[in-house]
Design an enzyme around this catalytic site. Structure first.
Site, PDB file in Angstrom:
ATOM      1  N   SER A 296       0.832  -1.214   0.000  1.00  0.00           N
ATOM      2  CA  SER A 296       0.000   0.000   0.000  1.00  0.00           C
ATOM      3  C   SER A 296       0.857   1.251   0.000  1.00  0.00           C
ATOM      4  O   SER A 296       1.959   1.270   0.567  1.00  0.00           O
ATOM      5  CB  SER A 296      -0.892  -0.012   1.251  1.00  0.00           C
TER       6      SER A 296
ATOM      7  N   TYR B  99      -2.576  -0.072  10.008  1.00  0.00           N
ATOM      8  CA  TYR B  99      -2.713  -0.654   8.679  1.00  0.00           C
ATOM      9  C   TYR B  99      -1.399  -0.542   7.904  1.00  0.00           C
ATOM     10  O   TYR B  99      -0.904  -1.515   7.335  1.00  0.00           O
ATOM     11  CB  TYR B  99      -3.836   0.046   7.916  1.00  0.00           C
TER      12      TYR B  99
END
Length: 335
Positions: free
Chosen positions: A143, A168
């Protein structure tokens, strides 16, 4: 090839399965179909792939597509240490594409355990299965969040990503380190893809494109964080899928590598909202909000490495992408 796609009922996973099947691959998809967002959207994606929702609800059941003879789906958690190895042993995969993850930056602040269970324990389980059942190539989703609040733009794969600002992001950075370790120890070729703000038809309801469209059409206000002083490298789903397909279908000999996958054309949040208003022919009621914990100020992908190795060249402008999403949204929700 015979390919395992984890997160097959997800936004990117659904589109990738469709692409791979049309290319002639055999595909097995797995997904937990959790309730982080409306599971009905996930079941409807699977329905587009020929999987009956009433069968997909049953855990561990192998469902055969009625549209694609080479597609099977199983509801399964990637952290299941009993069933995942059985799956690998049964099918003898040539390649694994791991897209399964607990998504969302803000949600990770309130539910960190969920992220460790899926994104770290689950990813380790996939790596172990690759190791023990002869899978020599793993493509996995990382990501853009790993870059944190870096002011060094555009983001390059060579720069430091040691300061994540959300759980995350920390789990995605962990994935990259774990993959590198398994390459070093066991010779598994691992390719990590840092996705940048993916949007488009069948997209996630927790993302800005979906949230804004839904609220504007319903006459509800939208929350504009950091008073609109944000920019994002919005990347249309077809460009992402073309890129992932190129990585899967072409040989690569560097064993462990990470690539950015974005549009490389950041858009200011207020300009994005204006473009969406134009497509909807409606004005948004804006509620200006402070910066949210875990959010970053900007994202901007340098995609030159991916272009040089795999010919990656995003084609869809934000205006065209917004138009396609709005068309899908109105069709799906019968607006």
């Amino acid at each position: 090839m015979k390919i395992l796609v984890t997160g097959a009922a997800g936004f990117i996973g659904y589109h990738l399965c469709e692409r791979l099947l049309k290319e002639g691959h055999q595909v097995v998809g797995i997904d937990t179909i959790n309730d982080y967002y409306d599971p009905q959207l996930k079941f409807d994606r699977l329905k587009e792939l020929g999987i009956k929702p009433e069968e997909a609800t049953i855990w561990k059941k192998q469902c055969q597509s009625n549209l694609y003879s080479e597609f099977k789906f199983i509801r399964l958690e990637i952290q299941d240490r009993n069933e995942v190895p059985k799956l690998f042993k049964l099918h003898g995969f040539d390649l694994v594409c791991n897209l399964a993850a607990q998504a969302g930056v803000r949600y990770s602040i309130e539910n960190p355990e969920t992220y460790v269970d899926t994104n770290i324990t689950g990813f380790l389980n996939i790596l172990e299965a690759c190791r023990h059942y002869g899978v020599r190539r793993l493509v996995y989703a990382s990501s853009s969040s790993v870059y944190g609040n870096s002011e060094e733009v555009p983001f390059k794969e060579s720069q430091s990503v040691d300061k994540p600002i959300s759980i995350y992001a920390a789990t995605k950075k962990s994935n990259e380190l774990m993959a590198h370790t398994y390459t070093h120890l066991f010779g598994i070729e691992t390719i990590g893809l840092r996705f940048f703000t993916v949007y488009g038809p069948w997209g996630r309801p927790d993302m800005a494109m979906f949230l804004f469209t839904d609220a504007i059409l319903k006459g509800k206000p939208i929350k504009v964080f950091n008073n609109g002083n944000l920019s994002r490298d919005f990347t249309y789903i077809s460009d992402i899928i073309a890129g992932v397909s190129s990585v899967i279908n072409n040989e690569y000999n560097k064993r462990s590598v990470i690539f950015n996958m974005g549009n490389s054309r950041p858009v200011q949040l207020m300009s994005f909202i204006a473009a969406l208003e134009e497509q909807l022919v409606m004005r948004a009621q804006k509620v200006m909000m402070p910066m949210q914990d875990g959010d970053v100020n900007q994202t901007w992908a340098d995609v030159s490495a991916l272009h040089d190795e795999f010919g990656y060249a995003p084609k869809v402008s934000v205006n065209k992408g917004i138009s396609a999403f709005v068309d899908w949204y109105k069709y799906y929700y019968k607006v």
